[in-house]
Design a protein around this motif. Sequence first.
Motif, PDB file in Angstrom:
ATOM      1  N   SER A 149      32.370  -8.532  12.184  1.00 33.54           N
ATOM      2  CA  SER A 149      33.327  -8.816  13.256  1.00 33.54           C
ATOM      3  C   SER A 149      33.187  -7.834  14.413  1.00 33.54           C
ATOM      4  O   SER A 149      33.432  -8.190  15.565  1.00 33.54           O
ATOM      5  CB  SER A 149      34.762  -8.788  12.711  1.00 33.54           C
ATOM      6  OG  SER A 149      34.930  -9.794  11.744  1.00 33.54           O
ATOM      7  N   ILE A 150      32.815  -6.603  14.113  1.00 31.11           N
ATOM      8  CA  ILE A 150      32.584  -5.605  15.162  1.00 31.11           C
ATOM      9  C   ILE A 150      31.178  -5.779  15.725  1.00 31.11           C
ATOM     10  O   ILE A 150      30.967  -5.660  16.939  1.00 31.11           O
ATOM     11  CB  ILE A 150      32.772  -4.176  14.613  1.00 31.11           C
ATOM     12  CG1 ILE A 150      34.192  -3.984  14.110  1.00 31.11           C
ATOM     13  CG2 ILE A 150      32.433  -3.130  15.669  1.00 31.11           C
ATOM     14  CD1 ILE A 150      35.257  -4.211  15.138  1.00 31.11           C
ATOM     15  N   ALA A 151      30.217  -6.087  14.871  1.00 31.44           N
ATOM     16  CA  ALA A 151      28.822  -6.216  15.304  1.00 31.44           C
ATOM     17  C   ALA A 151      28.683  -7.217  16.449  1.00 31.44           C
ATOM     18  O   ALA A 151      27.896  -6.998  17.373  1.00 31.44           O
ATOM     19  CB  ALA A 151      27.941  -6.619  14.123  1.00 31.44           C
ATOM     20  N   ARG A 152      29.472  -8.275  16.432  1.00 32.78           N
ATOM     21  CA  ARG A 152      29.354  -9.282  17.498  1.00 32.78           C
ATOM     22  C   ARG A 152      29.850  -8.757  18.843  1.00 32.78           C
ATOM     23  O   ARG A 152      29.520  -9.321  19.879  1.00 32.78           O
ATOM     24  CB  ARG A 152      30.086 -10.562  17.114  1.00 32.78           C
ATOM     25  CG  ARG A 152      31.582 -10.462  17.081  1.00 32.78           C
ATOM     26  CD  ARG A 152      32.250 -11.812  16.792  1.00 32.78           C
ATOM     27  NE  ARG A 152      33.674 -11.696  16.869  1.00 32.78           N
ATOM     28  CZ  ARG A 152      34.378 -11.622  17.991  1.00 32.78           C
ATOM     29  NH1 ARG A 152      33.777 -11.691  19.152  1.00 32.78           N
ATOM     30  NH2 ARG A 152      35.683 -11.491  17.963  1.00 32.78           N
ATOM     31  N   LEU A 153      30.605  -7.663  18.838  1.00 32.89           N
ATOM     32  CA  LEU A 153      31.118  -7.075  20.077  1.00 32.89           C
ATOM     33  C   LEU A 153      30.243  -5.950  20.616  1.00 32.89           C
ATOM     34  O   LEU A 153      30.442  -5.491  21.743  1.00 32.89           O
ATOM     35  CB  LEU A 153      32.527  -6.524  19.857  1.00 32.89           C
ATOM     36  CG  LEU A 153      33.606  -7.538  19.488  1.00 32.89           C
ATOM     37  CD1 LEU A 153      34.898  -6.818  19.146  1.00 32.89           C
ATOM     38  CD2 LEU A 153      33.817  -8.524  20.616  1.00 32.89           C
ATOM     39  N   PHE A 180      37.597   2.230  17.265  1.00 34.08           N
ATOM     40  CA  PHE A 180      38.189   1.004  16.753  1.00 34.08           C
ATOM     41  C   PHE A 180      39.106   1.366  15.598  1.00 34.08           C
ATOM     42  O   PHE A 180      38.729   2.153  14.725  1.00 34.08           O
ATOM     43  CB  PHE A 180      37.084   0.049  16.254  1.00 34.08           C
ATOM     44  CG  PHE A 180      37.619  -1.227  15.679  1.00 34.08           C
ATOM     45  CD1 PHE A 180      38.048  -2.249  16.507  1.00 34.08           C
ATOM     46  CD2 PHE A 180      37.704  -1.400  14.316  1.00 34.08           C
ATOM     47  CE1 PHE A 180      38.545  -3.428  15.977  1.00 34.08           C
ATOM     48  CE2 PHE A 180      38.193  -2.570  13.771  1.00 34.08           C
ATOM     49  CZ  PHE A 180      38.623  -3.590  14.608  1.00 34.08           C
ATOM     50  N   VAL A 181      40.324   0.810  15.610  1.00 35.27           N
ATOM     51  CA  VAL A 181      41.309   1.089  14.556  1.00 35.27           C
ATOM     52  C   VAL A 181      41.762  -0.239  13.964  1.00 35.27           C
ATOM     53  O   VAL A 181      42.110  -1.167  14.695  1.00 35.27           O
ATOM     54  CB  VAL A 181      42.537   1.841  15.119  1.00 35.27           C
ATOM     55  CG1 VAL A 181      43.529   2.144  14.003  1.00 35.27           C
ATOM     56  CG2 VAL A 181      42.115   3.106  15.829  1.00 35.27           C
ATOM     57  N   THR A 218      38.660  -7.581  19.792  1.00 37.75           N
ATOM     58  CA  THR A 218      38.331  -7.648  21.209  1.00 37.75           C
ATOM     59  C   THR A 218      37.659  -6.349  21.626  1.00 37.75           C
ATOM     60  O   THR A 218      37.616  -5.392  20.851  1.00 37.75           O
ATOM     61  CB  THR A 218      39.595  -7.871  22.061  1.00 37.75           C
ATOM     62  OG1 THR A 218      40.511  -6.796  21.824  1.00 37.75           O
ATOM     63  CG2 THR A 218      40.258  -9.200  21.727  1.00 37.75           C
ATOM     64  N   ARG A 219      37.192  -6.328  22.862  1.00 41.35           N
ATOM     65  CA  ARG A 219      36.544  -5.138  23.406  1.00 41.35           C
ATOM     66  C   ARG A 219      37.141  -4.882  24.789  1.00 41.35           C
ATOM     67  O   ARG A 219      37.340  -5.813  25.557  1.00 41.35           O
ATOM     68  CB  ARG A 219      35.039  -5.345  23.505  1.00 41.35           C
ATOM     69  CG  ARG A 219      34.307  -4.128  24.071  1.00 41.35           C
ATOM     70  CD  ARG A 219      32.820  -4.399  24.146  1.00 41.35           C
ATOM     71  NE  ARG A 219      32.127  -3.307  24.783  1.00 41.35           N
ATOM     72  CZ  ARG A 219      31.146  -2.612  24.250  1.00 41.35           C
ATOM     73  NH1 ARG A 219      30.724  -2.895  23.024  1.00 41.35           N
ATOM     74  NH2 ARG A 219      30.556  -1.637  24.908  1.00 41.35           N
ATOM     75  N   ARG A 220      37.399  -3.606  25.071  1.00 43.05           N
ATOM     76  CA  ARG A 220      37.959  -3.231  26.377  1.00 43.05           C
ATOM     77  C   ARG A 220      37.334  -1.922  26.823  1.00 43.05           C
ATOM     78  O   ARG A 220      37.255  -0.960  26.070  1.00 43.05           O
ATOM     79  CB  ARG A 220      39.481  -3.075  26.266  1.00 43.05           C
ATOM     80  CG  ARG A 220      40.151  -2.623  27.560  1.00 43.05           C
ATOM     81  CD  ARG A 220      41.674  -2.644  27.426  1.00 43.05           C
ATOM     82  NE  ARG A 220      42.141  -1.777  26.370  1.00 43.05           N
ATOM     83  CZ  ARG A 220      42.759  -0.599  26.573  1.00 43.05           C
ATOM     84  NH1 ARG A 220      42.981  -0.155  27.788  1.00 43.05           N
ATOM     85  NH2 ARG A 220      43.183   0.116  25.550  1.00 43.05           N
ATOM     86  N   GLU A 270      40.883  -3.545  18.479  1.00 40.62           N
ATOM     87  CA  GLU A 270      40.248  -3.545  19.798  1.00 40.62           C
ATOM     88  C   GLU A 270      39.214  -2.425  19.839  1.00 40.62           C
ATOM     89  O   GLU A 270      39.550  -1.270  19.587  1.00 40.62           O
ATOM     90  CB  GLU A 270      41.297  -3.325  20.878  1.00 40.62           C
ATOM     91  CG  GLU A 270      40.722  -3.116  22.265  1.00 40.62           C
ATOM     92  CD  GLU A 270      41.781  -2.733  23.263  1.00 40.62           C
ATOM     93  OE1 GLU A 270      42.276  -3.648  23.957  1.00 40.62           O
ATOM     94  OE2 GLU A 270      42.115  -1.543  23.350  1.00 40.62           O
ATOM     95  N   VAL A 271      37.967  -2.774  20.148  1.00 38.20           N
ATOM     96  CA  VAL A 271      36.958  -1.745  20.390  1.00 38.20           C
ATOM     97  C   VAL A 271      37.259  -1.224  21.792  1.00 38.20           C
ATOM     98  O   VAL A 271      37.108  -1.937  22.775  1.00 38.20           O
ATOM     99  CB  VAL A 271      35.526  -2.315  20.308  1.00 38.20           C
ATOM    100  CG1 VAL A 271      34.513  -1.246  20.684  1.00 38.20           C
ATOM    101  CG2 VAL A 271      35.236  -2.861  18.919  1.00 38.20           C
ATOM    102  N   THR A 272      37.717   0.008  21.868  1.00 35.18           N
ATOM    103  CA  THR A 272      38.077   0.615  23.143  1.00 35.18           C
ATOM    104  C   THR A 272      36.963   1.567  23.534  1.00 35.18           C
ATOM    105  O   THR A 272      36.695   2.534  22.819  1.00 35.18           O
ATOM    106  CB  THR A 272      39.424   1.356  23.043  1.00 35.18           C
ATOM    107  OG1 THR A 272      40.391   0.477  22.449  1.00 35.18           O
ATOM    108  CG2 THR A 272      39.920   1.774  24.410  1.00 35.18           C
TER     109      THR A 272
END
Length: 183
Positions: free
Chosen positions: A35-39, A141-142, A157-159, A178-180
Amino acid sequence: MCHYVTLVVPTQDRDAVDAVMRNHNRVATPIDNPSIARLLEEGEYQFLTANGTCDCGTVLARVPRTAEEREAALRREAALRREAARLRRKKWSETKIARVIEERRKATERPAKRGPDSLDQWAAIVTDLKAQLALRHVGLFVRSYSERLESERFVATRRDVHGTAPMVEKLASIRPDEVTIFE
């Protein structure tokens, strides 16, 4: 269910990342959650930062748990918005207003009870990673995981966070799932 903080950096040099993290009583263990890899952008990698345990109680992406905590947080934020509007009417600069509001926010917040980290610690980690490894950005990411970290699927999401605000203030804006990215 446990909270974990993971790091997203544009380097796969685990040893260098781990050395910086160990200076802050954390680690860098490679992890590959789909799920994180796609971001992630090309050349970015994810690392688990927990040093042997979970990150439950982290100050990052703190979400009030009870209805009373949520209501109190909403009242505090409404009061801060009213204060900011009052200062704008007095023609204060946005920089000065932001500083005053942040000072008041810190004064009214209850510190986390024996949490495993602090915003100051994370600010130092982000700053050190960028400086010592010459990284253009660092992401955090948390998430509260209910399954295995490597296989749990979820919507994230990513921001990107830009601007000249203090790093501690930027870190306080992190949201769960959210990947910040801090540039």
